[in-house]
Design a protein around this motif. Structure first.
Motif, PDB file in Angstrom:
ATOM      1  N   SER A  87      32.212 -47.506  87.999  1.00 34.52           N
ATOM      2  CA  SER A  87      33.186 -46.417  88.112  1.00 34.52           C
ATOM      3  C   SER A  87      34.374 -46.729  87.206  1.00 34.52           C
ATOM      4  O   SER A  87      34.583 -47.868  86.787  1.00 34.52           O
ATOM      5  CB  SER A  87      33.661 -46.249  89.564  1.00 34.52           C
ATOM      6  N   VAL A  88      35.126 -45.696  86.908  1.00 35.78           N
ATOM      7  CA  VAL A  88      36.339 -45.822  86.093  1.00 35.78           C
ATOM      8  C   VAL A  88      37.521 -45.432  86.970  1.00 35.78           C
ATOM      9  O   VAL A  88      37.532 -44.362  87.574  1.00 35.78           O
ATOM     10  CB  VAL A  88      36.280 -44.907  84.846  1.00 35.78           C
ATOM     11  N   ARG A  89      38.518 -46.300  87.020  1.00 42.38           N
ATOM     12  CA  ARG A  89      39.696 -46.063  87.854  1.00 42.38           C
ATOM     13  C   ARG A  89      40.900 -45.742  86.963  1.00 42.38           C
ATOM     14  O   ARG A  89      41.206 -46.487  86.044  1.00 42.38           O
ATOM     15  CB  ARG A  89      39.991 -47.278  88.725  1.00 42.38           C
ATOM     16  N   LEU A  90      41.549 -44.611  87.247  1.00 40.17           N
ATOM     17  CA  LEU A  90      42.744 -44.199  86.515  1.00 40.17           C
ATOM     18  C   LEU A  90      43.963 -44.270  87.433  1.00 40.17           C
ATOM     19  O   LEU A  90      43.860 -44.014  88.637  1.00 40.17           O
ATOM     20  CB  LEU A  90      42.602 -42.778  85.979  1.00 40.17           C
ATOM     21  N   VAL A  91      45.085 -44.590  86.816  1.00 43.04           N
ATOM     22  CA  VAL A  91      46.365 -44.621  87.520  1.00 43.04           C
ATOM     23  C   VAL A  91      47.352 -43.775  86.741  1.00 43.04           C
ATOM     24  O   VAL A  91      47.488 -43.924  85.522  1.00 43.04           O
ATOM     25  CB  VAL A  91      46.897 -46.063  87.668  1.00 43.04           C
ATOM     26  N   ALA A  92      48.046 -42.853  87.416  1.00 42.17           N
ATOM     27  CA  ALA A  92      49.089 -42.027  86.794  1.00 42.17           C
ATOM     28  C   ALA A  92      50.440 -42.508  87.296  1.00 42.17           C
ATOM     29  O   ALA A  92      50.654 -42.628  88.511  1.00 42.17           O
ATOM     30  CB  ALA A  92      48.885 -40.551  87.151  1.00 42.17           C
ATOM     31  N   ASN A  93      51.334 -42.803  86.348  1.00 41.11           N
ATOM     32  CA  ASN A  93      52.621 -43.378  86.716  1.00 41.11           C
ATOM     33  C   ASN A  93      53.754 -42.618  86.029  1.00 41.11           C
ATOM     34  O   ASN A  93      53.707 -42.372  84.815  1.00 41.11           O
ATOM     35  CB  ASN A  93      52.664 -44.852  86.306  1.00 41.11           C
ATOM     36  N   TYR A  94      54.786 -42.235  86.808  1.00 39.09           N
ATOM     37  CA  TYR A  94      55.888 -41.444  86.274  1.00 39.09           C
ATOM     38  C   TYR A  94      57.145 -41.798  87.054  1.00 39.09           C
ATOM     39  O   TYR A  94      57.118 -41.903  88.294  1.00 39.09           O
ATOM     40  CB  TYR A  94      55.569 -39.957  86.438  1.00 39.09           C
ATOM     41  N   VAL A  95      58.242 -42.001  86.334  1.00 42.56           N
ATOM     42  CA  VAL A  95      59.489 -42.390  86.980  1.00 42.56           C
ATOM     43  C   VAL A  95      59.918 -41.327  87.991  1.00 42.56           C
ATOM     44  O   VAL A  95      59.948 -40.129  87.694  1.00 42.56           O
ATOM     45  CB  VAL A  95      60.594 -42.603  85.929  1.00 42.56           C
ATOM     46  N   GLY A  96      60.221 -41.781  89.216  1.00 36.15           N
ATOM     47  CA  GLY A  96      60.659 -40.872  90.270  1.00 36.15           C
ATOM     48  C   GLY A  96      59.547 -40.328  91.138  1.00 36.15           C
ATOM     49  O   GLY A  96      59.808 -39.549  92.051  1.00 36.15           O
ATOM     50  N   TYR A  97      58.297 -40.729  90.861  1.00 33.27           N
ATOM     51  CA  TYR A  97      57.146 -40.245  91.632  1.00 33.27           C
ATOM     52  C   TYR A  97      56.296 -41.426  92.101  1.00 33.27           C
ATOM     53  O   TYR A  97      56.292 -42.498  91.494  1.00 33.27           O
ATOM     54  CB  TYR A  97      56.283 -39.309  90.777  1.00 33.27           C
ATOM     55  N   GLU A  98      55.566 -41.188  93.208  1.00 28.76           N
ATOM     56  CA  GLU A  98      54.598 -42.175  93.665  1.00 28.76           C
ATOM     57  C   GLU A  98      53.431 -42.245  92.678  1.00 28.76           C
ATOM     58  O   GLU A  98      53.134 -41.271  91.986  1.00 28.76           O
ATOM     59  CB  GLU A  98      54.070 -41.799  95.060  1.00 28.76           C
ATOM     60  N   ARG A  99      52.792 -43.405  92.631  1.00 28.94           N
ATOM     61  CA  ARG A  99      51.632 -43.555  91.746  1.00 28.94           C
ATOM     62  C   ARG A  99      50.474 -42.692  92.233  1.00 28.94           C
ATOM     63  O   ARG A  99      50.283 -42.483  93.423  1.00 28.94           O
ATOM     64  CB  ARG A  99      51.186 -45.023  91.691  1.00 28.94           C
ATOM     65  N   GLY A 100      49.714 -42.195  91.263  1.00 27.47           N
ATOM     66  CA  GLY A 100      48.502 -41.462  91.589  1.00 27.47           C
ATOM     67  C   GLY A 100      47.285 -42.267  91.166  1.00 27.47           C
ATOM     68  O   GLY A 100      47.286 -42.886  90.097  1.00 27.47           O
ATOM     69  N   ARG A 101      46.247 -42.293  91.983  1.00 28.08           N
ATOM     70  CA  ARG A 101      45.035 -43.060  91.677  1.00 28.08           C
ATOM     71  C   ARG A 101      43.818 -42.150  91.796  1.00 28.08           C
ATOM     72  O   ARG A 101      43.764 -41.258  92.638  1.00 28.08           O
ATOM     73  CB  ARG A 101      44.878 -44.243  92.634  1.00 28.08           C
ATOM     74  N   TRP A 102      42.830 -42.435  90.949  1.00 25.54           N
ATOM     75  CA  TRP A 102      41.576 -41.666  90.991  1.00 25.54           C
ATOM     76  C   TRP A 102      40.472 -42.524  90.414  1.00 25.54           C
ATOM     77  O   TRP A 102      40.645 -43.196  89.383  1.00 25.54           O
ATOM     78  CB  TRP A 102      41.718 -40.374  90.180  1.00 25.54           C
ATOM     79  N   ALA A 103      39.327 -42.517  91.083  1.00 29.80           N
ATOM     80  CA  ALA A 103      38.147 -43.248  90.616  1.00 29.80           C
ATOM     81  C   ALA A 103      37.010 -42.262  90.410  1.00 29.80           C
ATOM     82  O   ALA A 103      36.738 -41.414  91.268  1.00 29.80           O
ATOM     83  CB  ALA A 103      37.738 -44.322  91.621  1.00 29.80           C
ATOM     84  N   ALA A 104      36.338 -42.361  89.238  1.00 33.75           N
ATOM     85  CA  ALA A 104      35.228 -41.469  88.915  1.00 33.75           C
ATOM     86  C   ALA A 104      33.996 -42.300  88.573  1.00 33.75           C
ATOM     87  O   ALA A 104      34.115 -43.358  87.937  1.00 33.75           O
ATOM     88  CB  ALA A 104      35.596 -40.583  87.729  1.00 33.75           C
ATOM     89  N   PRO A 105      32.822 -41.878  88.967  1.00 33.38           N
ATOM     90  CA  PRO A 105      31.604 -42.597  88.594  1.00 33.38           C
ATOM     91  C   PRO A 105      31.466 -42.671  87.074  1.00 33.38           C
ATOM     92  O   PRO A 105      31.802 -41.709  86.368  1.00 33.38           O
ATOM     93  CB  PRO A 105      30.475 -41.763  89.217  1.00 33.38           C
ATOM     94  N   ALA A 106      30.975 -43.805  86.592  1.00 32.24           N
ATOM     95  CA  ALA A 106      30.840 -44.000  85.143  1.00 32.24           C
ATOM     96  C   ALA A 106      29.542 -43.400  84.629  1.00 32.24           C
ATOM     97  O   ALA A 106      28.869 -43.967  83.767  1.00 32.24           O
ATOM     98  CB  ALA A 106      30.907 -45.483  84.815  1.00 32.24           C
ATOM     99  N   THR A 107      29.185 -42.226  85.153  1.00 34.12           N
ATOM    100  CA  THR A 107      27.912 -41.600  84.787  1.00 34.12           C
ATOM    101  C   THR A 107      28.098 -40.374  83.900  1.00 34.12           C
ATOM    102  O   THR A 107      27.111 -39.810  83.428  1.00 34.12           O
ATOM    103  CB  THR A 107      27.158 -41.181  86.054  1.00 34.12           C
TER     104      THR A 107
END
Length: 804
Positions: free
Chosen positions: A79-99
């Protein structure tokens, strides 16, 4: 029959076994993950969010519409895990199958504790669109929340006044909202509101800007290293995006200040599908001053009305047509109106006078945009825009009197008009084939219509009428195509290389221009980045500016068959680093620049906008060249209880015109050697904020008479020295703001106390000559001298903002 059935069953089992043992297709070598990043509460697109593959540092940043696309290898991954990061906001996480490729929209909630530091996810190689690891130079993004936290002038939050606090950016003078960037003039700034140019960004003769902060989503200023997608100006790009409207629920905010009030409403038309935002602002200076004006008119045996006001209207519709398509319709209207309608109090008198005067100027813009995700790696934005700026003066008078014992009437009317109108069509593409490439390309066509000055006069005396009209109209077509690539050549070297081909067709003459753009970043260490850039820019329009102060009588005129377009080359070199001290992060940058400019225009000596009404303004101007160079230091802290920045600029800006100052080089009016700004915002608690700003600047250059002579008949002749050879006193000022937030059941209220010019510095606005005072016996009581006029002493103001 039993034997036949057994054979068929066995054959079926063999077929099923063969199908089950068929080889599965191999996983793809790369997958593309794309989508949007939005605010959880409002659905607003978030711009410049770092989207990173966890553990690798591969990443990208969202574009102006919140879109991201990241193509990553899948070798050895389930799987591929992404993290979204922006000042003033909580982190966002998402994992998608590597297919295979997939789409996902991050919906980030605001940080639970706004005063807490924001943890940066990933390693030091993570994507950063504005920090030391970016190729971009001279680019500063100022959060709207920070703009609103700074001291206010007469209770009004002003975007442009905040930008004046940045290094390399100067104001035109006391209270002015004009921008003079790196030695350039105001016409050399490309100011975009939702991609539409705004030609005059000032209200109240320059004291306030036209931008209502409540309606804005993002403010970005580019001072150098211009990407190829921007063109048409020499000095800077101010790219301002409006909010799209809350897609979840109806909300509003507004404020009541000393001179103006504003109100913004936003909400869904259909939840998560369509939304709107409407914002309005108006001054009530005319209403507040009316009793005092009426009282004064009564003393002078006059009647009528006299006043001034300005207003702004912003509106935007946003419709999600499909998962890949979105439409936007936005508009802005702003106008300033000064009026004086006066007449004798006794209208029955034989000798009766009436006069009506009006001075008005304003902008009208509109934009229709279509966003389309062509595929997971290609994003398209197409927009059709209209922009108009108009300045007009009207004067009328009527007189009733007796002529040889018979009643007679005379009337006269004067109307002056100047305007510029643009129609534009533009398409941009963002293509992200891999984390090492961010390719942008597109094109634009603009149809300009200029009316530099038109005068219509009408008069009638004793039933005899006369009329006259003069003026000129010019049209031109500006077009451009561009391509640029933000390309990572190695772990340490990254470049942004681009090329822009533009042209301007006017009066059967074509001006083509090839504009190369190059910016590079080299990581000297894991902490230090060395940056350099070069940009050639061409500007096909000019602004004829009077040297005096007051009325917004500047005229927009095009390059013509005899007046060539402006051209500049800007070279920049600098260094940047993210410093860490006791867990706090500071961004430090140092930049030097050199900018030679050609084909600049100025009025000839004694000329003004009134001389352009004969249809040939080109006879009133002269062309020349200029140079601007200097260095800028910038230290900024974005997170924690205390935020802000310190900026310092050392700069020179000179001009040379064959027909001015005897052809010798002279300093530009806003040549300012030293410029210092200190900005501090401290949160005592989530509900109590104190902010302060201190600015210092070398005095403006001006021209004064070195001698005065009486040449006969009481005629005074002024002998002027070199142009702009005198320096006014240095400018410095300290402002404070204390804001207290109160939570209510329906929302919140923010009460603010601002103090402008805390120590009441008498800063120079302009100088005037005060003649000598001599008694009858010849005694000089007061020698002749120049006197300074200052506008604003210490000015406290209060404002009340609210949200619901």
């Amino acid at each position: 029959m039993k034997q036949l059935y057994c054979l068929l069953l066995l054959g079926g089992l063999r077929v099923s076994t063969a199908q089950a043992q068929a080889p599965t297709p191999p996983p793809p070598a790369h997958v593309t993950l794309s989508g949007y990043v939005r605010d959880l509460a409002t659905g607003e697109n978030l711009i410049g969010v770092a989207v990173v593959q966890a553990g690798t540092g591969r990443g990208t940043a969202t574009n102006t519409y919140g879109f991201y696309s990241l193509t990553v290898p899948t070798a050895g991954l389930d799987s591929v895990r992404l993290v979204a990061n922006y000042v003033g906001y909580e982190r966002g996480r998402w994992a998608a199958p590597a297919t295979g490729s997939a789409q996902h929209t991050f919906r980030l909630p605001a940080a639970a504790n706004e005063l807490a530091d924001v943890e940066v996810v990933g390693d030091r190689r993570a994507a950063d669109d504005h920090g030391p690891r970016s190729t971009r130079m001279g680019t500063i993004n100022v959060p709207i929340a920070q703009i609103k936290s700074l001291p206010k002038f007469m209770g009004e939050t002003d975007v442009l006044k905040v930008l004046q606090l940045l290094p390399g950016v100067q104001s035109g003078g006391e209270g002015s909202s004009g921008l003079y960037v790196r030695g350039g003039s105001p016409d050399q700034n490309l100011i975009l509101l939702d991609g539409t140019p705004v030609y005059n960004a000032a209200h109240l003769f320059g004291f306030f800007s036209v931008f209502n902060a409540d309606a804005l989503n993002n403010v970005e200023l580019i001072k150098g290293g211009f990407p190829a997608r921007y063109g048409g100006r020499l000095s800077s790009v101010l790219d301002i995006s409006m909010k799209e409207g809350n897609a979840q629920a109806l909300h509003g905010e507004g404020a009541i200040g000393l001179v103006a009030s504003r109100l913004t409403l936003e909400g869904p038309i259909k939840k998560d599908v369509a939304s709107f935002i409407v914002s309005a602002r108006r001054t009530y200076i005319d209403v507040v001053a009316r009793p005092f004006i009426q009282s004064q008119l009564k003393k002078e045996e006059q009647a009528g009305s006299l006043g001034y006001y300005f207003y702004d209207l912003n509106a935007k519709l946003n419709w999600k047509v499909s998962p890949r398509d979105r439409l936007y319709l936005s508009a802005y209207r702003g106008y300033d109106n000064f009026y004086a309608n006066l007449h004798d109090a006794d209208e029955g008198r034989t000798n009766f006078r009436r006069s009506d005067s009006r001075l008005g100027w304003g902008n009208l813009t509109g934009a229709l945009r279509w966003n389309h995700v062509v595929n997971d790696r290609l994003f398209m934005n197409t927009h059709l825009t209209y922009s108009q700026y108009q300045f007009d003066i009207s004067e009328g008078s009527e007189r009733r009197y007796l002529d040889q014992g018979q009643p007679a009437t005379s009337t006269s009317a004067l109307n002056y008009l100047s305007s510029i109108k643009d129609f534009s069509f533009k398409t941009d593409f963002d293509y992200l084939p891999s984390p090492d490439h961010y390719l942008r390309f597109g094109g634009q066509v603009i149809r300009h219509a200029f009316r530099p000055g038109a005068v219509v006069q009408n008069s009638m005396t004793d039933n005899l009428a006369s009329a006259s009209a003069s003026g000129s109209r010019t049209a031109g077509t500006e077009s451009a195509v561009y391509v640029e690539d933000d390309y990572r050549l190695s772990a340490r070297l990254k470049v942004n290389a681009g090329l822009r081909l533009s042209s301007f067709y006017v009066e059967n003459k074509l001006y083509p221009s090839l504009e190369p753009r190059l910016a590079a970043r080299y990581m000297l260490t894991d902490e230090w980045a060395l940056k350099g850039s070069y940009a050639r820019t061409t500007q096909y329009i000019h602004l004829l500016t009077n040297s005096g102060i007051g009325l917004p009588t500047d005229l927009w005129v095009p390059a013509t068959a005899t007046v060539r377009p402006q051209v500049a080359h800007q070279f920049s070199l600098g260094a940047a680093r993210t410093l860490r001290y006791r867990g706090e992060a500071f961004e430090f940058s140092f930049e030097t620049y050199y900018k030679p400019m050609q084909n600049l225009v100025e009025y000839r000596e004694g000329a003004s906008f009134l001389n352009t009404t004969d249809g040939d303004w080109q006879r009133q101007i002269t062309s020349g060249r200029g140079w601007a160079y200097g260095g800028e230091l910038f230290l900024q802290k974005k997170t924690g209880r205390t935020t802000g920045w310190v900026g310092y600029t050392l700069a020179w800006s000179n001009r040379q015109f064959a027909e001015l100052n005897r052809g010798q080089i002279f300093p530009y009016k806003y040549d300012r050697r030293h410029d210092v700004s200190v900005v501090v915002i401290h949160h005592f608690s989530p509900t109590l904020t104190l902010s302060g700003t201190w600015v210092y600047g070398t005095g403006n250059a001006t021209t004064l008479a070195s001698g005065r002579y009486e040449v006969g008949g009481g005629v005074i002749f002024n002998d002027y020295g070199d142009r702009n050879s005198y320096r006014m006193a240095a400018y410095h000022r300290f402002d404070l703001d204390l804001s207290k937030t109160k939570k209510k059941r329906w929302g919140e209220v923010v009460n603010s106390l601002s103090i402008y010019n805390v120590y009441s510095r008498r800063n120079p606005y302009y100088l005037y000559f005060d003649a000598a005072l001599v008694e009858l016996n010849g005694t000089v009581v007061q020698p002749a001298s120049y006197k300074q006029v200052s506008l604003f002493p210490i000015i406290p103001s209060v404002s009340k903002a609210f949200k619901f």
